[in-house]
Design an enzyme around this catalytic site. Structure first.
Site, PDB file in Angstrom:
ATOM      1  N   SER A 156      15.813 -44.014 -80.884  1.00 45.33           N
ATOM      2  CA  SER A 156      16.386 -45.278 -80.411  1.00 45.33           C
ATOM      3  C   SER A 156      17.873 -45.443 -80.702  1.00 45.33           C
ATOM      4  CB  SER A 156      15.618 -46.483 -80.977  1.00 45.33           C
ATOM      5  OG  SER A 156      14.261 -46.413 -80.599  1.00 45.33           O
ATOM      6  N   GLY A 213      15.866 -37.652 -80.678  1.00 47.88           N
ATOM      7  CA  GLY A 213      14.620 -38.379 -80.896  1.00 47.88           C
ATOM      8  C   GLY A 213      14.216 -39.240 -79.704  1.00 47.88           C
ATOM      9  N   HIS A 214      13.073 -39.875 -79.821  1.00 53.53           N
ATOM     10  CA  HIS A 214      12.535 -40.693 -78.730  1.00 53.53           C
ATOM     11  C   HIS A 214      13.406 -41.921 -78.491  1.00 53.53           C
ATOM     12  CE1 HIS A 214      10.790 -42.116 -82.502  1.00 53.53           C
ATOM     13  NE2 HIS A 214      10.682 -43.308 -81.958  1.00 53.53           N
ATOM     14  N   ASN A 215      13.540 -42.279 -77.226  1.00 55.98           N
ATOM     15  CA  ASN A 215      14.256 -43.500 -76.792  1.00 55.98           C
ATOM     16  C   ASN A 215      15.773 -43.403 -76.916  1.00 55.98           C
ATOM     17  OD1 ASN A 215      11.709 -44.625 -76.478  1.00 55.98           O
ATOM     18  ND2 ASN A 215      11.765 -45.673 -78.444  1.00 55.98           N
ATOM     19  N   ARG A 227      10.483 -37.417 -75.620  1.00 57.48           N
ATOM     20  CA  ARG A 227      10.220 -38.426 -74.607  1.00 57.48           C
ATOM     21  C   ARG A 227      10.434 -39.828 -75.201  1.00 57.48           C
ATOM     22  NH1 ARG A 227       7.058 -35.481 -71.571  1.00 57.48           N
ATOM     23  NH2 ARG A 227       6.337 -37.234 -70.316  1.00 57.48           N
TER      24      ARG A 227
END
Lengths: 370, 370, 370
Positions: A285, A265-267, A244
């Protein structure tokens, strides 16, 4: 221990029409199974779209085949054939025609647990041991196999095919025609931890050294308030995992496909019609453009931007931004020509060493430069 | 297709108190959702802890924001703000305040199968299709989402959050505040096989060659009699896998965090407050110290010791012991400076080659060395 | 919080007989748990098959031990001992004797959903939340733990041990004595997409460049009509994923073992008694021989052939065919000697550079070659 399985039947004429190919010979012949040329017999459709299969086909008992555009089909002793242009594209049409749908009864299995507030579209088929949370909305024609969990507030478009054991976390939103292979996880929490005081990783980034003088880290969790947003026509591989976002959502664009055991991974933001092959890992990111191809086991560092139309060779370690329309390889990833030059350079060293030794023998010992 | 989801509300004053920051302006203003500055509007809390977000914030409709310590908050047209020091650490506090708990009803779901001998602590919430074996003991406040299996004789501490589809094998012991992301496996059998006679791998290690003269291996299994022992405050990522020990337990220390798709072999010992990033693989019997950071896709060979305070760059292949307080990179992993020197060396070869050719032209052809 | 778990008991004489070792001392002594020498006490069987454990054993309270062939067993204060030859092989026998079977009641759990057309062999034990599809045939003595799904038309031989959460797709066929660790997926769809017109990857392969002039790809799926065929005595690791074949089956030969998180692409053919270690990825249509060992995180490119008796070092990236009886390392994978030479070459560059500079100072500036 050969076992009878249910089969699909099509006539040569119908298959040719679907593929946009040319049917020749006894075009009403019925075939039930595509096979490799050498193994094909009566009732099979030999797949021999490349002249390299000619010998195998000639020796087989095949009566029908898909052949390259200008093949002399009668020379193979066939009763009928389909002549096609782009062979790999024909494979797509053939495997669609003969695909067997998963064994899933229509309707909702009595052993599924579905929150009364969930809305399931028309024509749904939901298998045993499926759990669907509150306020979930799923489009028409969805097929959800056994053991899937879909948490609260998830939205999924029409005609999804969700295989066994898939996990979809709260508030994830997914477009139409989604395919999820078994065991993939969409919406796990991001791996994001912070220390009250600057830690050794920050020290290393700032000073290039580890002194051991930073405080012992007490890793405190940054929770993932965001979710995952997935476009139309996306496929996610077996046992892949997509985290998420922290505040906004992790995003995957229309037409993008992820292979097995991929880690997102996140973002992370991934563009459209991008291919992410097996075991690729993309750290938090990172931004990946459109029409990118990341080959198997590639790694992308956090916060890096990979431009559109980039191809990354297998196992490349992308530590820095990559410009559009570049092929990169190696660790740290570099343009293909530079990587190849590096390989050549390493191989030249022993020869350079020999030549240098020879020169050393041939020059006088005193310094003549000054 | 924006969807209403349940939200959490806090006043600016309360948030500032939690973060240890300074509340300014209309501090009783209520916000319900942290957002990126450019996207924030009324009711949101814009997260702009770095001056680089100033422009986006100024142009947004945000009325409240978290800002860096000496920000001129009124210049952004805000009604209220919170001024903080270390911004990433503030993120931890903010995301804790606004985190939404998983949608899990208190109590034990009627479709869970729990052995009568299992002891479940007070305040537990256990979802549908959960299976818990004989003699399991789980602490107070545990939350276990759907489809989790916990085998016999497992002990788990207080306040665990175990996401959907997690597998915990027999006799595993876990401390307090454990978090397991979906699909992770704790307590699979070790990958440990032996041949009656010496095999080709042993021959290669001993002689550096493969002769093909070793007997065909009949791989015989070494079973895993040990389990996995996990400390307090540990988190395990989605679809990660941790093998049992052969005789003693595989161990993971307090405060250590593992990311998605990490592989931990049998007998591995990991220290405290260590971070293991996505897709790292640690082979059997390796020992990892305290406060170590292994970046994504790092591999650690079997029986290797990685000292405390080590940082390994992404994709590093750790084939040998690493001293404490070292940063290593590449394959085989070497200290960072040495790795960087190697990269530079490769790039210098073409220039050395040119210079050598020039020298060769300038020296007489006879040997003058002796 | 030490917890009593059920234990197995054997006499020293019986264990020695099973291991083909020599029992000495009080051979009717009963032991219940193998332990590391230093931790062993009465009732334990200290595992000290190597003289390096002598000191630990001498200081322990152990009364019984397994020792190397010519150990002076009485010098350790033991009541009884077993003397063995090849110590790792002895571990196999010992861990088999003391292995605890999974906690699974005989018979079929009331919360399993089994299609009436499925045939389950005698002596089966099937746990809760297991789903078995139409026409499945499973041999005698099978043990299937909770949450497993087995799709239609699957055939599995005798004495399989299938751990929790395993996914087996339609028409997969598996031999005898199969072991599947938790969460592995056998029979996911292949990652195979094609575009109507030639795409950038094809352009790169043909011309070595990306021009951005190829059409935007519309990735069209090639479905997987084939299944997976697995021999006897195969083991698959936790959360591994094995794709179906496109037309024929993906194949894994007798006696081959796969570790955790391994990825096997569509159409891959793996030979017999081959070991595939953790996180290895094998791309579509690759062929792997017999008695191969691929160490952790190795990658094998699509359509590549790896000969029999090959050993690949950890993280090797096998981009091209590998001859039998070769050890390869690095990316792109090369024979071990060549890889080692490359490492040495890189380290020699700074010294060559210094020597070249010295020579340059010693030669006259004019060109003497012509």
């Amino acid at each position: 221990m050969e076992k009878k399985v249910s089969l699909v039947s099509h006539s040569i004429a119908d298959i040719a029409a679907q593929l946009g190919g040319q049917a020749v010979g006894q075009t009403d012949l019925i075939v039930t199974r595509p096979r490799e040329p050498a193994a094909a017999g009566p009732g099979d459709l030999a797949l021999a779209m490349d002249p390299k299969f000619a010998a195998g086909l000639a020796q087989s008992r095949a009566e029908a085949a898909v052949l390259w555009a200008d093949a002399d089909w009668q020379s193979f002793g066939l009763k009928a054939a389909i002549l096609v242009g782009r062979s790999r594209y024909a494979m797509s049409g053939i495997t669609t025609l003969f695909d067997l749908p998963p064994g899933l009864a229509p309707g909702i299995h009595s052993m599924a647990v579905i929150d009364p507030s969930a809305e399931i579209g028309d024509g749904a088929a939901i298998g045993p041991f499926v759990a669907i949370g509150a306020n979930v909305r799923i489009g028409a024609g969805v097929r959800i196999l056994s053991h899937v969990s879909i948490a609260e507030d998830v939205i999924i478009g029409e005609h999804a095919l969700i295989h066994a054991g898939v996990r979809i976390g709260a508030r994830v939103r997914i477009g139409d025609r989604f395919i999820a292979q078994p065991g993939c996880v969409i919406g796990s929490d991001g791996f994001s931890f912070v220390t009250p005081e600057p830690n050794a990783v920050e020290e290393m980034k700032r000073t290039g050294r580890i002194t051991g003088e930073t405080a012992a880290p007490e890793w405190t969790r940054i929770n993932s308030l965001g979710a995952v947003r997935i476009g139309d026509d996306v496929e996610i591989g077996a046992n892949a995992a997509i985290d998420r976002g922290t505040v906004s959502d992790t995003k995957i664009g229309n037409g993008t496909k992820l292979d097995n055991l991929v880690h997102i991974g996140h973002n992370v933001q991934i563009g459209e019609t991008t291919l992410i092959c097996g075991q690729v890992g993309i750290a938090g990111s990172a931004v990946i453009g459109d029409r990118v191809v990341l080959a198997g086991q590639v790694g992308v560092a956090d916060h890096v931007t990979v431009g559109s139309d980039v191809i990354a060779g297998a196992q490349a370690g992308i530590a820095n931004n990559v410009k559009p329309e570049t092929m990169v390889m190696g660790y740290p990833a570099q343009p293909r020509e530079q990587f190849m030059r590096g390989l050549k350079s390493i191989r030249r060293v022993p020869m350079l060493s020999e030549r240098l030794a020879a020169v050393e023998k041939r020059v006088p010992n005193e310094d003549v430069s000054g």
